[in-house]
Design a protein around this motif. Structure first.
Motif, mmCIF file in Angstrom:
data_model
loop_
_atom_site.group_PDB
_atom_site.id
_atom_site.type_symbol
_atom_site.label_atom_id
_atom_site.label_comp_id
_atom_site.label_asym_id
_atom_site.label_seq_id
_atom_site.Cartn_x
_atom_site.Cartn_y
_atom_site.Cartn_z
ATOM 1 N N LEU A 132 5.259 46.082 -3.044
ATOM 2 C CA LEU A 132 5.174 45.184 -4.196
ATOM 3 C C LEU A 132 5.599 45.952 -5.439
ATOM 4 C CD1 LEU A 132 4.091 42.553 -5.644
ATOM 5 C CD2 LEU A 132 1.885 43.743 -5.785
ATOM 6 N N GLU A 133 6.621 45.468 -6.110
ATOM 7 C CA GLU A 133 7.040 46.143 -7.345
ATOM 8 C C GLU A 133 6.049 45.814 -8.464
ATOM 9 O OE1 GLU A 133 11.381 46.418 -8.378
ATOM 10 O OE2 GLU A 133 11.509 45.034 -6.676
ATOM 11 N N ALA A 134 5.551 46.851 -9.126
ATOM 12 C CA ALA A 134 4.514 46.671 -10.152
ATOM 13 C C ALA A 134 4.971 45.686 -11.234
ATOM 14 C CB ALA A 134 4.161 48.022 -10.781
ATOM 15 N N ARG A 135 6.260 45.737 -11.565
ATOM 16 C CA ARG A 135 6.740 44.878 -12.661
ATOM 17 C C ARG A 135 6.758 43.393 -12.283
ATOM 18 N NH1 ARG A 135 11.778 43.148 -11.674
ATOM 19 N NH2 ARG A 135 12.837 44.166 -9.936
ATOM 20 N N THR A 136 6.567 43.073 -10.979
ATOM 21 C CA THR A 136 6.597 41.659 -10.574
ATOM 22 C C THR A 136 5.201 41.039 -10.535
ATOM 23 O OG1 THR A 136 6.444 42.190 -8.217
ATOM 24 C CG2 THR A 136 8.668 42.011 -9.148
ATOM 25 N N ILE A 137 4.195 41.831 -10.954
ATOM 26 C CA ILE A 137 2.837 41.274 -10.961
ATOM 27 C C ILE A 137 2.640 40.453 -12.237
ATOM 28 C CG2 ILE A 137 0.365 41.822 -11.005
ATOM 29 C CD1 ILE A 137 1.053 44.430 -9.513
ATOM 30 N N VAL A 138 2.208 39.194 -12.061
ATOM 31 C CA VAL A 138 1.879 38.367 -13.220
ATOM 32 C C VAL A 138 0.371 38.161 -13.253
ATOM 33 C CG1 VAL A 138 4.108 37.185 -13.250
ATOM 34 C CG2 VAL A 138 2.206 36.201 -11.941
ATOM 35 N N ALA A 139 -0.121 37.694 -14.397
ATOM 36 C CA ALA A 139 -1.569 37.604 -14.567
ATOM 37 C C ALA A 139 -2.173 36.474 -13.731
ATOM 38 C CB ALA A 139 -1.906 37.407 -16.040
ATOM 39 N N ARG A 140 -1.584 35.279 -13.809
ATOM 40 C CA ARG A 140 -2.249 34.070 -13.321
ATOM 41 C C ARG A 140 -1.314 33.201 -12.494
ATOM 42 N NH1 ARG A 140 -7.725 34.201 -14.802
ATOM 43 N NH2 ARG A 140 -7.955 35.001 -16.901
ATOM 44 N N PHE A 141 -1.903 32.260 -11.762
ATOM 45 C CA PHE A 141 -1.121 31.228 -11.072
ATOM 46 C C PHE A 141 -0.186 30.522 -12.059
ATOM 47 C CE2 PHE A 141 -5.157 30.496 -8.434
ATOM 48 C CZ PHE A 141 -4.739 31.367 -7.459
ATOM 49 N N GLU A 142 -0.715 30.273 -13.268
ATOM 50 C CA GLU A 142 0.058 29.522 -14.257
ATOM 51 C C GLU A 142 1.335 30.266 -14.626
ATOM 52 O OE1 GLU A 142 -3.178 29.926 -14.293
ATOM 53 O OE2 GLU A 142 -4.107 27.956 -14.571
ATOM 54 N N ASP A 143 1.259 31.617 -14.643
ATOM 55 C CA ASP A 143 2.453 32.402 -14.968
ATOM 56 C C ASP A 143 3.476 32.298 -13.840
ATOM 57 O OD1 ASP A 143 1.350 33.484 -17.424
ATOM 58 O OD2 ASP A 143 -0.021 34.574 -16.099
ATOM 59 N N TYR A 144 2.972 32.297 -12.620
ATOM 60 C CA TYR A 144 3.867 32.104 -11.475
ATOM 61 C C TYR A 144 4.557 30.744 -11.593
ATOM 62 C CZ TYR A 144 5.427 30.611 -6.893
ATOM 63 O OH TYR A 144 6.189 30.095 -5.877
ATOM 64 N N ALA A 145 3.756 29.699 -11.833
ATOM 65 C CA ALA A 145 4.310 28.341 -11.901
ATOM 66 C C ALA A 145 5.340 28.239 -13.019
ATOM 67 C CB ALA A 145 3.187 27.320 -12.107
ATOM 68 N N ALA A 146 5.055 28.850 -14.165
ATOM 69 C CA ALA A 146 5.992 28.788 -15.296
ATOM 70 C C ALA A 146 7.296 29.489 -14.940
ATOM 71 C CB ALA A 146 5.363 29.428 -16.533
ATOM 72 N N ALA A 147 7.203 30.638 -14.251
ATOM 73 C CA ALA A 147 8.407 31.399 -13.905
ATOM 74 C C ALA A 147 9.275 30.644 -12.898
ATOM 75 C CB ALA A 147 8.018 32.758 -13.339
ATOM 76 N N GLU A 148 8.639 29.833 -12.033
ATOM 77 C CA GLU A 148 9.392 29.135 -10.990
ATOM 78 C C GLU A 148 9.815 27.735 -11.425
ATOM 79 O OE1 GLU A 148 10.428 30.615 -8.350
ATOM 80 O OE2 GLU A 148 9.224 32.431 -8.592
ATOM 81 N N GLN A 149 9.365 27.306 -12.589
ATOM 82 C CA GLN A 149 9.665 25.956 -13.066
ATOM 83 C C GLN A 149 11.169 25.666 -12.987
ATOM 84 O OE1 GLN A 149 7.221 23.758 -14.037
ATOM 85 N NE2 GLN A 149 8.898 22.288 -13.994
ATOM 86 N N GLY A 150 11.516 24.571 -12.332
ATOM 87 C CA GLY A 150 12.921 24.166 -12.269
ATOM 88 C C GLY A 150 13.725 24.858 -11.176
ATOM 89 N N GLN A 151 13.151 25.847 -10.513
ATOM 90 C CA GLN A 151 13.851 26.516 -9.412
ATOM 91 C C GLN A 151 13.720 25.671 -8.140
ATOM 92 O OE1 GLN A 151 15.482 29.564 -9.781
ATOM 93 N NE2 GLN A 151 15.024 29.147 -11.943
ATOM 94 N N PRO A 152 14.689 25.770 -7.224
ATOM 95 C CA PRO A 152 14.531 25.020 -5.976
ATOM 96 C C PRO A 152 13.312 25.503 -5.188
ATOM 97 C CG PRO A 152 16.520 26.396 -5.931
ATOM 98 C CD PRO A 152 15.943 26.513 -7.302
ATOM 99 N N GLN A 153 12.648 24.562 -4.541
ATOM 100 C CA GLN A 153 11.427 24.897 -3.783
ATOM 101 C C GLN A 153 11.813 25.527 -2.446
ATOM 102 O OE1 GLN A 153 8.293 24.571 -4.745
ATOM 103 N NE2 GLN A 153 7.174 24.801 -2.829
ATOM 104 N N PRO A 154 11.332 26.742 -2.162
ATOM 105 C CA PRO A 154 11.614 27.340 -0.843
ATOM 106 C C PRO A 154 10.936 26.540 0.270
ATOM 107 C CG PRO A 154 10.539 28.896 -2.326
ATOM 108 C CD PRO A 154 10.440 27.554 -2.959
#
Lengths: 214, 477
Positions: free
Chosen positions: A157-179
């Protein structure tokens, strides 16, 4: 009439659409923000440290090692295999970050993934500090079963890819195609199905070891 | 010829039998005790938990308020991902849809990851009738499949079984035939036993904790990893889900897991939280070639009209673990797929109030279930509503109706009420001994198993009037 027709007729009668799609979805965003005003506290301000604290807590029960860079990975995996008395062969997730490393000095890294694989090494897309979760998106470079079949699962796991919360994950993936699959993995497989007592290695991995890179 | 089956036992008979079952008491105390302790610790570590509960309830309410909008959006996105969507008005249609897909796939073996909707619609039975070999992959479901039982808890289906029971079942049915003593070893034995079936099955069936409108994905949450092993290797993945599982976005689903998982097991998040969206894609090395979603009404649209709050339920099981009735009688006594307070609210919808009216009565109204509910469902109110409906529809015994009418008549006339008390209190005190009444003439059901407290000499009001008690002081003079 079809079941679909009957169900939608009943729903539309009971909950007729009163607002435009934009208004409904603006309301949805507002509700997500409302939950953000009452989040469980994070233990430390540093995301990586918080992630480590969560993931090594008793109820998650994973182990962690920090590495300076990707080239240190094969040796760390070999050390783990030795410590747990495992054969020095691993099934390697087809992620280019792993595939391009030099494994040959330490172990064989071309074992196929099998239902009885002892050790597999994967690379996570990211991490969630709040819960100590690893995030995987399935795809040609990340088949789902690498996280579920082996008895021991080691994840980079790359340290720089750790986000604080679920909400941060959701915001980062917003608009991206769903895997096809999004897997949040939080610790090794476990069950409390007998008397509510936690036991590890139910069907998925018995141990989860995380190598934090960077 | 088969002998005629005995008449089905009613709730009272089942509850009575459960109360006399010592082994059941041990199993329930262990499982629900562990659950309560872990939930309490998780909630204590989250000071704003109560506000989060409100936020979670609002998130579910929002989806239900815009039910057709989000459900249609879910369907559109699911279809775009390559999923096939099937609709079922009731349990029969839902099972028929699943069986048809299995037949089409020429399946012999199906693996199943625990789903309460599946239990609700009788899917295990339907699969057996269709001649399919069903392999339950959740450990607890595996245990009860071996025992030939139904789940007794929505999170811990084998909550009624002690570790000693499980050891005996595994020794009898598992290929290694070992009598184990450690839980870890039993878990390892089940892992070994079920391993090959994950790969032998042509069809894997899961439920869904959420249907995400924004993406068309469905979300499963498990601790064992059995859901992913059920849904990934087989050629066909079938999802069965109640339509009320709809949520607007991935973010909402993840936010709901925060309160759901802590309420269920006390963990911050289950080990495996997975969003499944459509079949295998180009370049994928694993994943199902067909992805079917069977969306089931089975009373949901009726509930939307009659008790919409119940559709918020995320099936965490906290109300069961904290219920003074459930923790004494266990799940089987309730007689439906869902036990405990949420089951007592749901079962009359599925099985009819006339047949199940005892369930809403099996409640002390202590309100704990509402307090611990992660989406703040007013369960005691819903149960009281069922009682009122049962009364209005004439399902209650005449004697109860007469007694209540008599009580209402007396209680609404203060002078008469006081006079009646003045007669009754000394009489009741004469029955008592050391502050307790061992046998009440008109309520033997109460005093058969416990004593009734002796009343005070005079009524509270009489004590205040005479100055014996001061209102608000809380102290005796």
């Amino acid at each position: 009439m079809s079941a679909r027709h009957d169900i939608f007729t009943a729903l539309r009668r009971l909950r007729p659409q009163e607002f435009s799609a934009e208004t409904i979805e603006a309301r949805a965003r507002k509700l997500a923000r409302a939950m953000q005003d009452s989040l469980p506290p994070l233990e430390c301000s540093d995301l990586c440290e918080n992630f480590i604290a969560r993931v090594t807590a008793e109820k998650v029960g994973a182990t962690v090692e920090r590495l300076a860079g990707w080239p240190d990975l094969p040796e760390a995996v070999a050390r783990y295999a030795e410590m747990h008395g495992l054969e020095k062969e691993v099934a390697l997730q087809p992620d280019p970050r792993l595939q391009t490393l030099d494994w040959t000095v330490f172990l064989r890294a071309d074992a196929p993934l099998r239902p009885d694989s002892m050790l597999a090494v994967g690379a996570a897309r990211g991490g969630i500090a709040e819960t100590g979760s690893l995030v995987f998106h399935s795809g040609p470079e990340a088949p789902t079963l690498y996280g579920f079949l082996p008895l021991h699962h080691i994840v980079a796991l790359e340290a720089r890819t750790i986000v604080a919360r679920f909400e941060d994950y959701a915001a980062a993936e917003q608009g991206q195609p769903q895997p096809r699959n999004v897997n949040f993995i939080t610790g090794a497989s476990g069950t409390t199905d007998i008397e509510g007592v936690l036991a590890r290695g139910a069907h998925g991995p018995r141990r989860l070891h995380i190598l934090i890179v960077g | 010829m088969n002998a005629p089956s005995p008449p089905p036992e009613d709730f009272r008979a089942r509850a009575k039998r459960a109360l006399g079952d010592r082994n059941l008491k041990i199993a329930l105390d262990r499982t629900t005790g562990n659950a309560r302790t872990k939930r309490a610790a998780a909630v204590a570590a989250w000071p704003a938990f109560d506000r989060a509960r409100e936020a979670a309830a609002a998130i579910k309410d929002h989806a239900l308020q815009n039910f057709p909008y989000y459900l249609e959006r879910f369907e559109r996105n699911a279809l775009a991902s390559g999923a096939k969507v099937h609709w079922a008005r009731d349990a029969k249609e839902a099972c028929a849809a699943v069986i048809a897909i299995c037949r089409e796939a020429q399946a012999k073996t199906v693996t199943r990851s625990k789903s309460m909707l599946g239990e609700e619609i009788g899917l295990p039975h339907a699969l057996a009738e269709a001649g399919l070999r069903r392999v339950e992959t959740d450990l607890a479901e595996h245990i009860i499949q071996l025992a030939g039982e139904t789940p007794s808890h929505i999170i811990w289906p084998a909550a009624h079984r002690t570790r000693e029971d499980v050891a005996k079942l595994f020794a009898k049915h598992h290929r290694d035939h070992l009598l184990l003593t450690e839980i870890e070893a039993m878990v390892a034995s089940a892992r070994q036993e079920l391993r090959d079936d994950f790969f032998a099955a042509e069809v894997g069936i899961s439920g869904a904790n959420f249907l995400v409108a924004e993406t068309g994905a469905i979300c499963t949450i498990t601790n064992e990893g059995n859901a992913e092993l059920t849904t990934t290797p087989p050629r066909v993945h079938i999802v069965t889900a109640g339509i009320e599982k709809i949520v607007a976005t991935t973010e909402h689903a993840l936010q709901l897991t925060r309160v759901l998982v802590r309420s269920a097991t006390g963990a911050d998040l289950t080990q495996y939280t997975t969003f499944h969206c459509g079949p295998k894609r180009e370049g994928d090395r694993d994943g199902p070639e067909e992805f079917h979603i069977v969306l089931v009404d089975h009373g949901r649209t009726q509930m939307l009209e009659e008790m919409p709050e119940m559709l918020r339920c995320v099936r965490c099981g906290a109300c069961l673990n904290h219920c003074v009735v459930y923790t004494k009688i266990g799940g089987h006594a309730y007689g439906g797929a869902y036990p405990g307070p949420m089951g007592a609210a749901l079962t009359p919808v599925f099985d009819g109030l006339m047949e199940t009216r005892d369930l809403p009565h099996a409640c002390t109204m202590n309100g704990l279930c509402k307090q611990v509910c992660p989406v703040d469902i007013p369960l005691p109110t819903l149960l009281r509503d069922w009682r009122a409906k049962s009364f209005r529809r004439g399902f209650e015994p005449r004697a109860l109706k007469l007694a209540l009418a008599l009580w209402a008549f007396v209680a609404s006339k203060p002078a008469l009420y006081r006079a009646a008390l003045a007669v009754a209190l000394p009489l009741m005190r004469r029955l008592g001994n050391n502050g307790w009444i061992a046998k009440l003439p008109f309520a033997p059901g109460w005093t058969n198993t416990r004593d009734f407290p002796s009343p005070a000499k005079r009524s509270f009001l009489a004590q205040v009037r005479s100055g014996e008690k001061k209102v608000g002081s809380g102290e005796k003079k």
